[in-house]
Design a protein around this motif. Structure first.
Motif, PDB file in Angstrom:
ATOM      1  N   GLN A 165      86.746 -21.784  25.198  1.00  0.00           N
ATOM      2  CA  GLN A 165      87.191 -23.123  25.602  1.00  0.00           C
ATOM      3  C   GLN A 165      87.533 -23.976  24.374  1.00  0.00           C
ATOM      4  OE1 GLN A 165      83.791 -24.202  28.007  1.00  0.00           O
ATOM      5  NE2 GLN A 165      84.882 -23.740  29.927  1.00  0.00           N
ATOM      6  N   ASP A 166      86.695 -23.885  23.337  1.00  0.00           N
ATOM      7  CA  ASP A 166      86.988 -24.614  22.094  1.00  0.00           C
ATOM      8  C   ASP A 166      88.306 -24.135  21.490  1.00  0.00           C
ATOM      9  OD1 ASP A 166      84.604 -25.953  22.425  1.00  0.00           O
ATOM     10  OD2 ASP A 166      83.516 -24.811  20.886  1.00  0.00           O
ATOM     11  N   TYR A 167      88.482 -22.824  21.471  1.00  0.00           N
ATOM     12  CA  TYR A 167      89.711 -22.252  20.925  1.00  0.00           C
ATOM     13  C   TYR A 167      90.924 -22.708  21.734  1.00  0.00           C
ATOM     14  CZ  TYR A 167      93.144 -18.754  19.500  1.00  0.00           C
ATOM     15  OH  TYR A 167      94.286 -18.142  19.040  1.00  0.00           O
ATOM     16  N   ALA A 168      90.784 -22.724  23.064  1.00  0.00           N
ATOM     17  CA  ALA A 168      91.899 -23.135  23.920  1.00  0.00           C
ATOM     18  C   ALA A 168      92.241 -24.600  23.691  1.00  0.00           C
ATOM     19  CB  ALA A 168      91.544 -22.894  25.389  1.00  0.00           C
ATOM     20  N   GLU A 169      91.238 -25.438  23.450  1.00  0.00           N
ATOM     21  CA  GLU A 169      91.510 -26.853  23.191  1.00  0.00           C
ATOM     22  C   GLU A 169      92.224 -27.052  21.864  1.00  0.00           C
ATOM     23  OE1 GLU A 169      87.877 -29.056  23.478  1.00  0.00           O
ATOM     24  OE2 GLU A 169      87.579 -28.497  25.578  1.00  0.00           O
ATOM     25  N   LEU A 219      77.548 -14.419  27.132  1.00  0.00           N
ATOM     26  CA  LEU A 219      78.718 -14.820  27.913  1.00  0.00           C
ATOM     27  C   LEU A 219      78.940 -16.326  27.844  1.00  0.00           C
ATOM     28  CD1 LEU A 219      78.398 -12.574  31.091  1.00  0.00           C
ATOM     29  CD2 LEU A 219      80.212 -12.494  29.381  1.00  0.00           C
ATOM     30  N   SER A 220      77.859 -17.094  27.903  1.00  0.00           N
ATOM     31  CA  SER A 220      77.978 -18.550  27.809  1.00  0.00           C
ATOM     32  C   SER A 220      78.575 -18.953  26.466  1.00  0.00           C
ATOM     33  CB  SER A 220      76.608 -19.219  27.977  1.00  0.00           C
ATOM     34  OG  SER A 220      76.087 -18.954  29.243  1.00  0.00           O
ATOM     35  N   ASN A 221      78.107 -18.320  25.400  1.00  0.00           N
ATOM     36  CA  ASN A 221      78.656 -18.609  24.067  1.00  0.00           C
ATOM     37  C   ASN A 221      80.121 -18.218  23.987  1.00  0.00           C
ATOM     38  OD1 ASN A 221      76.212 -19.615  23.167  1.00  0.00           O
ATOM     39  ND2 ASN A 221      75.560 -17.671  22.289  1.00  0.00           N
ATOM     40  N   SER A 222      80.460 -17.070  24.541  1.00  0.00           N
ATOM     41  CA  SER A 222      81.858 -16.637  24.530  1.00  0.00           C
ATOM     42  C   SER A 222      82.740 -17.617  25.290  1.00  0.00           C
ATOM     43  CB  SER A 222      81.990 -15.248  25.150  1.00  0.00           C
ATOM     44  OG  SER A 222      81.301 -14.299  24.388  1.00  0.00           O
ATOM     45  N   ILE A 223      82.260 -18.085  26.428  1.00  0.00           N
ATOM     46  CA  ILE A 223      83.025 -19.055  27.223  1.00  0.00           C
ATOM     47  C   ILE A 223      83.227 -20.332  26.422  1.00  0.00           C
ATOM     48  CG2 ILE A 223      82.910 -20.555  29.264  1.00  0.00           C
ATOM     49  CD1 ILE A 223      81.460 -18.165  30.672  1.00  0.00           C
ATOM     50  N   ARG A 224      82.160 -20.809  25.803  1.00  0.00           N
ATOM     51  CA  ARG A 224      82.250 -22.037  25.011  1.00  0.00           C
ATOM     52  C   ARG A 224      83.233 -21.872  23.857  1.00  0.00           C
ATOM     53  NH1 ARG A 224      77.438 -22.535  22.439  1.00  0.00           N
ATOM     54  NH2 ARG A 224      78.458 -22.037  20.540  1.00  0.00           N
ATOM     55  N   VAL A 251      92.571 -12.755  26.382  1.00  0.00           N
ATOM     56  CA  VAL A 251      91.798 -13.317  27.479  1.00  0.00           C
ATOM     57  C   VAL A 251      92.762 -13.951  28.453  1.00  0.00           C
ATOM     58  CG1 VAL A 251      90.028 -14.978  28.127  1.00  0.00           C
ATOM     59  CG2 VAL A 251      89.829 -13.718  25.978  1.00  0.00           C
ATOM     60  N   GLY A 252      92.780 -13.435  29.671  1.00  0.00           N
ATOM     61  CA  GLY A 252      93.700 -13.961  30.678  1.00  0.00           C
ATOM     62  C   GLY A 252      93.149 -15.188  31.376  1.00  0.00           C
ATOM     63  N   SER A 253      91.820 -15.265  31.524  1.00  0.00           N
ATOM     64  CA  SER A 253      91.257 -16.387  32.266  1.00  0.00           C
ATOM     65  C   SER A 253      89.800 -16.585  31.875  1.00  0.00           C
ATOM     66  CB  SER A 253      91.358 -16.113  33.757  1.00  0.00           C
ATOM     67  OG  SER A 253      90.636 -17.076  34.476  1.00  0.00           O
ATOM     68  N   ILE A 254      89.503 -17.752  31.390  1.00  0.00           N
ATOM     69  CA  ILE A 254      88.113 -18.109  31.093  1.00  0.00           C
ATOM     70  C   ILE A 254      87.338 -18.222  32.396  1.00  0.00           C
ATOM     71  CG2 ILE A 254      86.614 -19.887  30.110  1.00  0.00           C
ATOM     72  CD1 ILE A 254      88.845 -20.464  28.087  1.00  0.00           C
ATOM     73  N   ASP A 255      88.025 -18.636  33.438  1.00  0.00           N
ATOM     74  CA  ASP A 255      87.370 -18.747  34.753  1.00  0.00           C
ATOM     75  C   ASP A 255      86.835 -17.399  35.228  1.00  0.00           C
ATOM     76  OD1 ASP A 255      87.886 -21.454  34.863  1.00  0.00           O
ATOM     77  OD2 ASP A 255      89.753 -21.210  36.012  1.00  0.00           O
ATOM     78  N   ALA A 256      87.555 -16.335  34.920  1.00  0.00           N
ATOM     79  CA  ALA A 256      87.088 -15.003  35.324  1.00  0.00           C
ATOM     80  C   ALA A 256      85.783 -14.655  34.610  1.00  0.00           C
ATOM     81  CB  ALA A 256      88.155 -13.958  35.021  1.00  0.00           C
ATOM     82  N   ILE A 257      85.671 -15.034  33.356  1.00  0.00           N
ATOM     83  CA  ILE A 257      84.430 -14.784  32.612  1.00  0.00           C
ATOM     84  C   ILE A 257      83.308 -15.648  33.185  1.00  0.00           C
ATOM     85  CG2 ILE A 257      83.310 -14.890  30.351  1.00  0.00           C
ATOM     86  CD1 ILE A 257      86.093 -14.408  29.122  1.00  0.00           C
ATOM     87  N   GLN A 258      83.610 -16.887  33.531  1.00  0.00           N
ATOM     88  CA  GLN A 258      82.605 -17.766  34.134  1.00  0.00           C
ATOM     89  C   GLN A 258      82.152 -17.212  35.493  1.00  0.00           C
ATOM     90  OE1 GLN A 258      84.921 -21.379  34.033  1.00  0.00           O
ATOM     91  NE2 GLN A 258      83.724 -22.189  32.304  1.00  0.00           N
ATOM     92  N   ASP A 259      83.093 -16.704  36.276  1.00  0.00           N
ATOM     93  CA  ASP A 259      82.740 -16.102  37.562  1.00  0.00           C
ATOM     94  C   ASP A 259      81.857 -14.878  37.361  1.00  0.00           C
ATOM     95  OD1 ASP A 259      84.234 -18.058  38.811  1.00  0.00           O
ATOM     96  OD2 ASP A 259      85.969 -16.750  39.184  1.00  0.00           O
TER      97      ASP A 259
END
Length: 172
Positions: free
Chosen positions: A151-155, A143-148, A7-15
């Motif tokens: 984000q948890d994984y990144a933290e 998608l919302s679950n994947s983003i969450r 995953v290069g960017s979580i922001d891209a998935i959010q967009d």
């Protein structure tokens, strides 16, 4: 495949999620507009136009009957009198009545053809409507679950600042 997500960017998935929500909303509005237009057109054919031309047919039939009576009266009143005006009025009334009959027949054919042609397309619209109302929200939730999760994984795996890492080492 090594089983890892890149995953290069979580922001891209959010967009993408935001764009998907906007698309679904616009598509639902467009489908509602199309569905409403289909119903309005069917109503226009079944009621407005049919009633208009049935009324016009009755009015023209009365007009023809009146013209025929005037011609009959002219024939009875005087054998020598010119009846061409009454004859032309009868011919015109007959043409007008035939036109109304033709319009009613055309409307009947249109109603039958409309239902036959629109029914298949309406089924496709129902399929698209189902996708937009049932499947699309599931995709947005996914998608919302994947983003969450990302984000948890990144933290959890985020690199710690050097000062925080040295403090943890000094605490035994």
């Amino acid at each position: 495949m090594d089983g890892q997500a890149r995953v290069g960017s979580i922001d891209a998935i959010q967009d993408f999620r935001a764009a998907l929500i906007r698309y679904a909303e616009r598509a639902r509005r467009a489908l509602d507009d199309v569905t409403g237009e289909v119903k309005r057109t069917r109503g226009w054919l079944e009621s407005e136009q049919r009633q208009k031309w049935e009324g016009e047919y009755r009015r023209r039939a009365r007009h023809l009957e009146q013209a025929q009576q005037e011609l009959f009266s002219a024939r009875l009143s005087s054998m020598k009198q010119d009846k061409s005006a009454q004859q032309m009025a009868v011919k015109k009334a007959e043409r007008m009545l035939a036109e109304a009959e033709q319009k009613l027949a055309v409307i009947k054919r249109w109603r039958q053809a409309y239902d036959a042609r629109v029914e298949a397309l309406a089924k496709q619209l129902e399929t698209l409507q189902d996708m937009l109302t049932r499947q699309m929200p599931k995709g947005v939730v996914s998608l919302s679950n994947s983003i969450r999760h990302l984000q948890d994984y990144a933290e959890v795996n985020a690199p710690r600042p050097a000062a925080a890492a040295s403090e943890e080492r000094s605490e035994p």
